[in-house]
Motif scaffolding. Structure first.
Motif, PDB file in Angstrom:
ATOM      1  N   ALA A  57      39.827  55.596  60.602  1.00  0.00           N
ATOM      2  CA  ALA A  57      40.360  56.471  59.638  1.00  0.00           C
ATOM      3  C   ALA A  57      39.595  57.940  59.688  1.00  0.00           C
ATOM      4  O   ALA A  57      40.327  58.767  59.404  1.00  0.00           O
ATOM      5  CB  ALA A  57      40.114  55.785  58.207  1.00  0.00           C
ATOM      6  N   ALA A  58      38.336  57.769  59.914  1.00  0.00           N
ATOM      7  CA  ALA A  58      37.535  59.013  59.961  1.00  0.00           C
ATOM      8  C   ALA A  58      38.136  60.034  61.200  1.00  0.00           C
ATOM      9  O   ALA A  58      38.265  61.111  61.205  1.00  0.00           O
ATOM     10  CB  ALA A  58      36.037  58.831  60.178  1.00  0.00           C
ATOM     11  N   GLU A  59      38.724  59.257  62.179  1.00  0.00           N
ATOM     12  CA  GLU A  59      38.979  59.850  63.376  1.00  0.00           C
ATOM     13  C   GLU A  59      40.478  60.633  62.927  1.00  0.00           C
ATOM     14  O   GLU A  59      40.775  61.723  63.343  1.00  0.00           O
ATOM     15  CB  GLU A  59      39.320  59.100  64.711  1.00  0.00           C
ATOM     16  CG  GLU A  59      37.920  59.077  65.403  1.00  0.00           C
ATOM     17  CD  GLU A  59      37.792  58.309  66.710  1.00  0.00           C
ATOM     18  OE1 GLU A  59      38.950  57.552  67.056  1.00  0.00           O
ATOM     19  OE2 GLU A  59      36.906  58.484  67.311  1.00  0.00           O
ATOM     20  N   TRP A  60      41.235  59.695  62.312  1.00  0.00           N
ATOM     21  CA  TRP A  60      42.668  60.029  62.072  1.00  0.00           C
ATOM     22  C   TRP A  60      42.571  61.517  61.109  1.00  0.00           C
ATOM     23  O   TRP A  60      43.120  62.217  61.487  1.00  0.00           O
ATOM     24  CB  TRP A  60      43.527  59.074  61.362  1.00  0.00           C
ATOM     25  CG  TRP A  60      44.976  59.402  61.309  1.00  0.00           C
ATOM     26  CD1 TRP A  60      45.834  59.483  61.999  1.00  0.00           C
ATOM     27  CD2 TRP A  60      45.370  59.765  59.908  1.00  0.00           C
ATOM     28  NE1 TRP A  60      47.158  59.697  61.498  1.00  0.00           N
ATOM     29  CE2 TRP A  60      46.797  59.976  60.199  1.00  0.00           C
ATOM     30  CE3 TRP A  60      44.887  59.969  58.628  1.00  0.00           C
ATOM     31  CZ2 TRP A  60      47.490  60.291  59.182  1.00  0.00           C
ATOM     32  CZ3 TRP A  60      45.663  60.418  57.689  1.00  0.00           C
ATOM     33  CH2 TRP A  60      47.166  60.422  57.957  1.00  0.00           C
ATOM     34  N   LEU A  61      41.658  61.387  60.000  1.00  0.00           N
ATOM     35  CA  LEU A  61      41.646  62.261  59.331  1.00  0.00           C
ATOM     36  C   LEU A  61      40.563  63.724  59.725  1.00  0.00           C
ATOM     37  O   LEU A  61      40.795  64.666  59.134  1.00  0.00           O
ATOM     38  CB  LEU A  61      40.867  61.954  57.868  1.00  0.00           C
ATOM     39  CG  LEU A  61      41.320  60.931  57.028  1.00  0.00           C
ATOM     40  CD1 LEU A  61      40.701  60.227  56.021  1.00  0.00           C
ATOM     41  CD2 LEU A  61      42.825  61.404  56.539  1.00  0.00           C
ATOM     42  N   GLY A  62      39.821  63.281  60.671  1.00  0.00           N
ATOM     43  CA  GLY A  62      38.999  64.501  61.279  1.00  0.00           C
ATOM     44  C   GLY A  62      38.038  64.979  60.706  1.00  0.00           C
ATOM     45  O   GLY A  62      37.453  66.029  60.681  1.00  0.00           O
ATOM     46  N   VAL A  63      37.112  63.744  60.129  1.00  0.00           N
ATOM     47  CA  VAL A  63      35.949  64.240  59.246  1.00  0.00           C
ATOM     48  C   VAL A  63      34.978  63.131  59.671  1.00  0.00           C
ATOM     49  O   VAL A  63      35.070  62.411  60.613  1.00  0.00           O
ATOM     50  CB  VAL A  63      36.253  63.674  57.800  1.00  0.00           C
ATOM     51  CG1 VAL A  63      37.188  64.680  57.130  1.00  0.00           C
ATOM     52  CG2 VAL A  63      36.467  62.264  57.530  1.00  0.00           C
ATOM     53  N   TRP A  64      33.649  63.490  59.513  1.00  0.00           N
ATOM     54  CA  TRP A  64      32.506  62.597  60.027  1.00  0.00           C
ATOM     55  C   TRP A  64      32.633  60.995  59.207  1.00  0.00           C
ATOM     56  O   TRP A  64      33.431  61.231  57.871  1.00  0.00           O
ATOM     57  CB  TRP A  64      31.261  63.240  59.419  1.00  0.00           C
ATOM     58  CG  TRP A  64      31.157  64.438  60.560  1.00  0.00           C
ATOM     59  CD1 TRP A  64      31.003  64.451  61.804  1.00  0.00           C
ATOM     60  CD2 TRP A  64      30.731  65.673  60.082  1.00  0.00           C
ATOM     61  NE1 TRP A  64      30.708  65.506  62.402  1.00  0.00           N
ATOM     62  CE2 TRP A  64      30.373  66.556  61.297  1.00  0.00           C
ATOM     63  CE3 TRP A  64      30.375  66.393  58.775  1.00  0.00           C
ATOM     64  CZ2 TRP A  64      30.082  67.925  61.015  1.00  0.00           C
ATOM     65  CZ3 TRP A  64      30.153  67.810  58.929  1.00  0.00           C
ATOM     66  CH2 TRP A  64      29.960  68.271  59.895  1.00  0.00           C
ATOM     67  N   ILE A  65      32.342  60.166  59.805  1.00  0.00           N
ATOM     68  CA  ILE A  65      32.352  58.878  58.984  1.00  0.00           C
ATOM     69  C   ILE A  65      31.673  58.791  57.687  1.00  0.00           C
ATOM     70  O   ILE A  65      31.998  58.428  56.631  1.00  0.00           O
ATOM     71  CB  ILE A  65      31.641  58.058  60.058  1.00  0.00           C
ATOM     72  CG1 ILE A  65      32.568  57.737  61.212  1.00  0.00           C
ATOM     73  CG2 ILE A  65      31.617  56.516  59.516  1.00  0.00           C
ATOM     74  CD1 ILE A  65      32.141  56.783  62.282  1.00  0.00           C
ATOM     75  N   TRP A  66      30.469  59.654  57.741  1.00  0.00           N
ATOM     76  CA  TRP A  66      29.937  59.683  56.068  1.00  0.00           C
ATOM     77  C   TRP A  66      30.722  60.076  55.152  1.00  0.00           C
ATOM     78  O   TRP A  66      30.768  59.754  54.244  1.00  0.00           O
ATOM     79  CB  TRP A  66      28.571  60.313  56.251  1.00  0.00           C
ATOM     80  CG  TRP A  66      27.474  60.234  55.192  1.00  0.00           C
ATOM     81  CD1 TRP A  66      26.661  59.343  54.867  1.00  0.00           C
ATOM     82  CD2 TRP A  66      27.720  61.031  53.931  1.00  0.00           C
ATOM     83  NE1 TRP A  66      26.119  59.647  53.632  1.00  0.00           N
ATOM     84  CE2 TRP A  66      26.763  60.663  52.989  1.00  0.00           C
ATOM     85  CE3 TRP A  66      28.754  61.965  53.524  1.00  0.00           C
ATOM     86  CZ2 TRP A  66      26.840  60.959  51.666  1.00  0.00           C
ATOM     87  CZ3 TRP A  66      28.455  62.591  52.088  1.00  0.00           C
ATOM     88  CH2 TRP A  66      27.517  62.003  51.330  1.00  0.00           C
ATOM     89  N   GLU A  67      31.451  61.488  55.637  1.00  0.00           N
ATOM     90  CA  GLU A  67      32.232  61.900  54.554  1.00  0.00           C
ATOM     91  C   GLU A  67      33.564  60.973  54.352  1.00  0.00           C
ATOM     92  O   GLU A  67      33.932  60.939  53.180  1.00  0.00           O
ATOM     93  CB  GLU A  67      32.990  63.126  55.232  1.00  0.00           C
ATOM     94  CG  GLU A  67      31.872  64.359  55.463  1.00  0.00           C
ATOM     95  CD  GLU A  67      32.506  65.521  55.950  1.00  0.00           C
ATOM     96  OE1 GLU A  67      32.340  66.615  55.695  1.00  0.00           O
ATOM     97  OE2 GLU A  67      33.460  65.334  56.963  1.00  0.00           O
TER      98      GLU A  67
END
Length: 91
Positions: A57-67
């Motif tokens: 999900a983080a990769e798909w959204l392009g955000v850091w995992i923490w975010e």
């Protein structure tokens, strides 16, 4: 081309795992973009993204995992809580 009220989508973070267990020093522009879109009501989570693991999900959204874990996913949970429940009214 004019920009929408929430702006154009910024590039994704280089490495989603860079901030996995620690808070990033500042929110990534892409995370801010998704929060703004959610605020304007122009973006809601879909079933695909909710079924993914946090890394995908983080990769798909392009955000850091923490975010994703501490900022984006709580938005999804708020959406689910605010949805009306279907009560069976048949007797």
């Amino acid at each position: 081309m004019t920009a929408p009220a929430w702006g154009h989508k910024p590039p994704p973070v280089d490495d989603v795992t860079a901030y996995w267990t620690t808070v990033p020093p500042a929110m990534s522009p892409r995370c801010g973009y998704w929060i703004t879109r959610h605020h304007y009501g122009t973006w809601r989570s879909n079933r695909w993204i909710r079924r993914q693991g946090y890394h995908a999900a983080a990769e798909w959204l392009g955000v850091w995992i923490w975010e994703y874990l501490h900022v984006i996913r709580p938005l999804f949970e708020e959406e689910e809580e605010s949805l009306p429940t279907c009560a069976n009214t048949a007797e």
